[in-house]
Design an enzyme around this catalytic site. Structure first.
Site, short mmCIF file in Angstrom:
data_model
loop_
_atom_site.label_atom_id
_atom_site.label_comp_id
_atom_site.label_asym_id
_atom_site.label_seq_id
_atom_site.Cartn_x
_atom_site.Cartn_y
_atom_site.Cartn_z
N LYS A 78 13.52 11.50 -2.85
CA LYS A 78 13.10 10.16 -3.69
C LYS A 78 14.29 9.56 -4.28
CE LYS A 78 8.94 8.87 -4.75
NZ LYS A 78 7.60 8.75 -4.41
N GLY A 174 -5.71 2.92 -13.33
CA GLY A 174 -4.73 2.05 -12.70
C GLY A 174 -5.21 1.05 -11.51
N GLY A 176 -3.51 -0.96 -9.32
CA GLY A 176 -2.18 -1.43 -8.67
C GLY A 176 -2.72 -1.90 -7.31
N VAL A 178 -2.70 0.75 -4.69
CA VAL A 178 -3.67 1.78 -4.40
C VAL A 178 -5.03 1.68 -5.12
CG1 VAL A 178 -4.27 4.11 -4.19
CG2 VAL A 178 -1.85 3.09 -3.85
#
Ligand code: NAD
Length: 351
Positions: A78, A174, A176, A178
């Site tokens: 990452k 959320g 966003g 997704v």
């Protein structure tokens, strides 16, 4: 810091600073025993450098586990690019990050994550081949959303004994890349949505498009719903929120949903079925890895579709063993990585 690396079983940690572009970046490589490390690049502001390092390490480990359970020939990595304060040239910054990725010679393949977008991947691709999610390759978010949808269906079947989502209530945190795509699928399948986001515009859009009920961000945990679906940032299952949860299932796209491993056990004690984050949200990684390897679209779609079946098997096994689903997933992933490590060591000593 070395204790932190050892505790997470991290292979290596890389830092880069380029004052000419303002780049300050970290790449954490958890493991490469199953193949090159793969994982997104986060581009957000952090309160401290330590917070950024901890985030990179935790996320890299999750990517290794995700790749292992999805049976992809990759380890986990990452990247975190610290968002500079004030003005900066975003393209120059991402190109600088691309040179950092390139210097690792393919040990790490980068991709989109929170705060990065397709145009960033295009800028990175001018400097290195070790990048996915470019405008040519495409956005993984719809695949992540599809996998989470399959996972929610599997969890609802397992915990509520219902084959359809009609009338199932989902508290979605959320909206966003997704979360919004998932909201559409859930709505189309007949689910009732309760939604929140820090961005009021997105909430308004979901209210208009899906007849969702809007909640303030701090109301979402206690909202009575069949499913709590975290699609914002991580560590949302913690001592504070656990006491508030009013759901039967936690299943969403966010990475690192459990603030600490023990929260998986606490969910089980409260009778809440948890869909382990790195299994349910693997759709994006499946797309990124298989697309990078040139797999056909139908093979990618089949594998993403299979996330529901994988989760169903995990839920059943965890029930049989009386274990939290999070622990069952960790056990499986760690066994796969350990097998690959001992195979690699065996080959090394035979050579
Ligand atoms: P995004 O940045 O597009 O969307 C996140 C949304 O969550 C934003 O609208 C933000 O305003 C909202 N949000 C953040 N904190 C919130 C809070 N406390 N309360 C309410 N809303 C909040 O990110 P995304 O690409 O949709 O990813 C969502 C999550 O899923 C992230 O944790 C990400 O790491 C994870 N994930 C994404 C993918 C992918 O393919 N995009 C793949 C695997 C995992």
């Amino acid at each position: 810091m070395f204790r932190q690396l050892e505790k997470a079983g991290l292979a290596d940690l890389h830092f880069a600073a380029d004052p000419s572009t303002g780049l300050r970046a970290i790449i954490a490589i958890h493991s490469t025993v199953r193949g090159p490390a793969i994982g997104g690049c986060r581009f957000i502001a952090y309160d401290s450098d330590d917070d950024a390092i901890t985030d990179a390490i935790r996320l890299a480990r999750g990517m290794s586990y995700k790749a292992a359970l999805a049976d992809l020939p990759h380890g986990g990595g990452k990247a975190v690019v610290l968002k500079p304060q004030g003005d900066f040239d975003r393209t120059a910054l991402m190109q600088s990050f691309g040179r950092f990725v390139d210097a690792l010679g393919g040990r790490y393949i980068t991709a989109m994550d929170s705060g990065t977008q397709v145009s960033d991947m295009d800028a990175i691709a001018t400097q290195t081949q070790w990048v996915s999610c470019t405008s040519q390759a495409g956005d993984p978010s719809p695949y992540t959303a599809q996998g989470v949808f399959e996972g929610i269906c599997a969890a609802v079947r397992h915990r509520l004994g219902r084959d359809r989502l009609t009338g199932v209530s989902v508290a979605l945190q959320g909206l966003g890349h997704v979360g919004f795509a998932l909201a559409r699928q859930l709505h189309d399948a007949g689910a009732q949505l309760l939604v929140c986001d820090l961005d009021k515009g997105r909430v308004e859009q979901a209210v208009q498009a899906f007849g969702a009920r809007s909640l303030a961000p701090d109301e979402i945990y206690a909202a009575p719903a069949d499913v709590f679906c975290p699609c914002g940032l991580g560590a949302v299952i913690n001592d504070d929120t656990l006491a508030q949860l009013n759901c039967s299932i936690v299943a969403g796209s966010a990475n690192n949903q459990l603030a600490e491993a023990r929260h998986g056990e606490l969910l089980r004690e409260r009778g809440i079925l948890y869909a382990p984050d790195y299994l349910i949200n693997a759709g994006g990684l499946i797309f990124v890895a298989m697309n990078h390897a040139g797999s056909p679209a139908h093979a990618i779609a089949d594998k993403v579709h299979g996330i529901g079946t994988e989760l169903q098997a995990l839920f059943q096994q965890a029930d049989r063993e009386g274990l939290p689903t999070s622990l069952e997933a960790d056990k499986r992933a760690e066994a796969i990585i350990a097998r690959a490590s001992s195979h690699a060591e065996h080959q090394h000593s035979a050579a």
